[in-house]
Design a protein around this motif. Structure first.
Motif, PDB file in Angstrom:
ATOM      1  N   GLY A   1     -16.379   6.929   9.955  1.00  0.00           N
ATOM      2  CA  GLY A   1     -16.893   7.371   8.688  1.00  0.00           C
ATOM      3  C   GLY A   1     -15.815   7.793   7.707  1.00  0.00           C
ATOM      4  N   SER A   2     -14.528   7.602   8.036  1.00  0.00           N
ATOM      5  CA  SER A   2     -13.469   7.977   7.099  1.00  0.00           C
ATOM      6  C   SER A   2     -13.455   7.031   5.915  1.00  0.00           C
ATOM      7  N   ARG A   3     -13.093   7.543   4.744  1.00  0.00           N
ATOM      8  CA  ARG A   3     -13.019   6.730   3.534  1.00  0.00           C
ATOM      9  C   ARG A   3     -11.734   5.917   3.498  1.00  0.00           C
ATOM     10  N   ASP A   4     -11.698   4.958   2.547  1.00  0.00           N
ATOM     11  CA  ASP A   4     -10.473   4.191   2.328  1.00  0.00           C
ATOM     12  C   ASP A   4      -9.337   5.143   1.961  1.00  0.00           C
ATOM     13  N   GLY A   5      -8.147   4.827   2.459  1.00  0.00           N
ATOM     14  CA  GLY A   5      -6.972   5.603   2.111  1.00  0.00           C
ATOM     15  C   GLY A   5      -6.390   5.132   0.784  1.00  0.00           C
ATOM     16  N   VAL A   6      -5.441   5.864   0.283  1.00  0.00           N
ATOM     17  CA  VAL A   6      -4.746   5.522  -0.954  1.00  0.00           C
ATOM     18  C   VAL A   6      -3.689   4.453  -0.649  1.00  0.00           C
ATOM     19  N   ILE A   7      -3.604   3.435  -1.495  1.00  0.00           N
ATOM     20  CA  ILE A   7      -2.603   2.383  -1.314  1.00  0.00           C
ATOM     21  C   ILE A   7      -1.237   2.973  -1.656  1.00  0.00           C
ATOM     22  N   HIS A   8      -0.293   2.815  -0.742  1.00  0.00           N
ATOM     23  CA  HIS A   8       1.037   3.410  -0.894  1.00  0.00           C
ATOM     24  C   HIS A   8       2.076   2.562  -0.148  1.00  0.00           C
ATOM     25  N   ASN A   9       3.352   2.942  -0.235  1.00  0.00           N
ATOM     26  CA  ASN A   9       4.394   2.122   0.401  1.00  0.00           C
ATOM     27  C   ASN A   9       5.230   2.842   1.453  1.00  0.00           C
ATOM     28  N   ASP A  10       5.088   4.122   1.680  1.00  0.00           N
ATOM     29  CA  ASP A  10       5.828   4.905   2.682  1.00  0.00           C
ATOM     30  C   ASP A  10       7.329   5.002   2.427  1.00  0.00           C
ATOM     31  N   LEU A  11       7.814   4.616   1.257  1.00  0.00           N
ATOM     32  CA  LEU A  11       9.249   4.734   0.973  1.00  0.00           C
ATOM     33  C   LEU A  11       9.520   6.172   0.520  1.00  0.00           C
ATOM     34  N   ASN A  12       9.304   7.096   1.453  1.00  0.00           N
ATOM     35  CA  ASN A  12       9.399   8.528   1.182  1.00  0.00           C
ATOM     36  C   ASN A  12      10.637   9.123   1.850  1.00  0.00           C
ATOM     37  N   PRO A  13      11.135  10.224   1.266  1.00  0.00           N
ATOM     38  CA  PRO A  13      12.252  10.908   1.908  1.00  0.00           C
ATOM     39  C   PRO A  13      11.757  11.769   3.059  1.00  0.00           C
ATOM     40  N   GLY A  14      12.655  12.092   3.952  1.00  0.00           N
ATOM     41  CA  GLY A  14      12.374  13.029   5.028  1.00  0.00           C
ATOM     42  C   GLY A  14      13.654  13.780   5.337  1.00  0.00           C
TER      43      GLY A  14
ATOM     44  N   GLU B   1       8.785  -3.201   7.354  1.00  0.00           N
ATOM     45  CA  GLU B   1       9.838  -2.487   6.650  1.00  0.00           C
ATOM     46  C   GLU B   1       9.221  -1.706   5.494  1.00  0.00           C
ATOM     47  N   CYS B   2       9.666  -0.493   5.286  1.00  0.00           N
ATOM     48  CA  CYS B   2       9.241   0.301   4.133  1.00  0.00           C
ATOM     49  C   CYS B   2      10.116  -0.108   2.949  1.00  0.00           C
ATOM     50  N   THR B   3       9.489  -0.698   1.942  1.00  0.00           N
ATOM     51  CA  THR B   3      10.170  -1.165   0.747  1.00  0.00           C
ATOM     52  C   THR B   3       9.351  -0.720  -0.463  1.00  0.00           C
ATOM     53  N   PRO B   4       9.861  -0.920  -1.678  1.00  0.00           N
ATOM     54  CA  PRO B   4       9.058  -0.581  -2.849  1.00  0.00           C
ATOM     55  C   PRO B   4       7.769  -1.401  -2.947  1.00  0.00           C
ATOM     56  N   ARG B   5       7.660  -2.508  -2.197  1.00  0.00           N
ATOM     57  CA  ARG B   5       6.486  -3.380  -2.300  1.00  0.00           C
ATOM     58  C   ARG B   5       5.710  -3.522  -0.982  1.00  0.00           C
ATOM     59  N   SER B   6       5.937  -2.654  -0.027  1.00  0.00           N
ATOM     60  CA  SER B   6       5.209  -2.738   1.253  1.00  0.00           C
ATOM     61  C   SER B   6       3.918  -1.916   1.178  1.00  0.00           C
ATOM     62  N   PHE B   7       3.056  -2.310   0.259  1.00  0.00           N
ATOM     63  CA  PHE B   7       1.819  -1.559   0.002  1.00  0.00           C
ATOM     64  C   PHE B   7       0.810  -1.747   1.132  1.00  0.00           C
ATOM     65  N   HIS B   8       0.232  -0.650   1.561  1.00  0.00           N
ATOM     66  CA  HIS B   8      -0.756  -0.669   2.639  1.00  0.00           C
ATOM     67  C   HIS B   8      -1.667   0.547   2.510  1.00  0.00           C
TER      68      HIS B   8
ATOM     69  N   TRP C   1      17.596  -0.646  -3.864  1.00  0.00           N
ATOM     70  CA  TRP C   1      16.483  -0.657  -4.819  1.00  0.00           C
ATOM     71  C   TRP C   1      16.616   0.355  -5.946  1.00  0.00           C
ATOM     72  N   GLY C   2      17.607   1.213  -5.885  1.00  0.00           N
ATOM     73  CA  GLY C   2      17.763   2.254  -6.900  1.00  0.00           C
ATOM     74  C   GLY C   2      17.087   3.544  -6.485  1.00  0.00           C
ATOM     75  N   HIS C   3      17.568   4.640  -7.043  1.00  0.00           N
ATOM     76  CA  HIS C   3      17.049   5.963  -6.702  1.00  0.00           C
ATOM     77  C   HIS C   3      15.565   6.095  -7.038  1.00  0.00           C
ATOM     78  N   GLY C   4      15.132   5.469  -8.132  1.00  0.00           N
ATOM     79  CA  GLY C   4      13.736   5.572  -8.571  1.00  0.00           C
ATOM     80  C   GLY C   4      12.731   4.939  -7.622  1.00  0.00           C
ATOM     81  N   ALA C   5      13.181   4.115  -6.688  1.00  0.00           N
ATOM     82  CA  ALA C   5      12.264   3.475  -5.744  1.00  0.00           C
ATOM     83  C   ALA C   5      11.746   4.447  -4.690  1.00  0.00           C
ATOM     84  N   ILE C   6      12.488   5.503  -4.441  1.00  0.00           N
ATOM     85  CA  ILE C   6      12.083   6.497  -3.439  1.00  0.00           C
ATOM     86  C   ILE C   6      10.912   7.307  -4.003  1.00  0.00           C
ATOM     87  N   VAL C   7       9.846   7.400  -3.240  1.00  0.00           N
ATOM     88  CA  VAL C   7       8.624   8.074  -3.693  1.00  0.00           C
ATOM     89  C   VAL C   7       8.650   9.519  -3.224  1.00  0.00           C
TER      90      VAL C   7
END
Length: 144
Positions: free
Chosen positions: A1-14, A100-107, A135-141
């Motif tokens: 019963g979970s809803r659809d998740g938000v489309i994102h790319n996981d190119l996040n810092p940790g 691979e986590c990239t600026p365009r690996s939307f899921h 990809w440049g600094h701006g690609a990191i979400v």
């Protein structure tokens, strides 16, 4: 019963409490370094990395049939409706999805209609300088 998740790319810092030595595996340790902010205990110098590979391992799931939901949708663009994925990867028991986590690996997670989807998610990280040079600094979400 979970809803659809938000489309994102996981190119996040940790942030991690230390840099790896040799082939050592370093895991997040929330008690001394916040994974999302880098805030650390006074005696810890955080290491910022960026997610490089996403791995989803589906386990402990019953039989799956089309229409059950719970798939991982792969998308060309983050601005499309979640129902319009290019591929919907089903949560078949004992299967693995890696990319691979990239600026365009939307899921995104697609809603499950009949039963729970069980999975383990792992991210392998890479040096921030590698991501910035590619990809440049701006690609990191950044985290919200």
């Amino acid at each position: 019963g979970s809803r659809d998740g938000v489309i994102h790319n996981d190119l996040n810092p940790g942030w991690f409490p230390s840099a790896p030595r040799g082939d050592e595996i370093v895991i997040p340790r929330g008690e001394c370094c916040n994974y999302r902010s880098g805030a650390c205990a006074t005696n810890v110098t955080p290491l910022e990395a960026v997610r490089g590979v996403a791995i989803i391992y589906y386990l402990n799931n019953g039989e799956w049939s089309p229409g059950d939901g719970g798939e991982t949708g792969l998308y060309r663009d983050a601005r499309v409706a979640s129902a319009h994925c290019v591929v919907a990867v089903p949560p078949l028991n004992n299967s693995l999805l890696a990319f691979e986590c990239t600026p365009r690996s939307f899921h995104a997670f697609r809603s499950n209609h009949r039963s729970a989807r069980n999975s383990v998610i792992v991210w392998l990280h890479r040096e921030k300088t590698t991501v910035v040079s590619r990809w440049g600094h701006g690609a990191i979400v950044p985290w919200q």
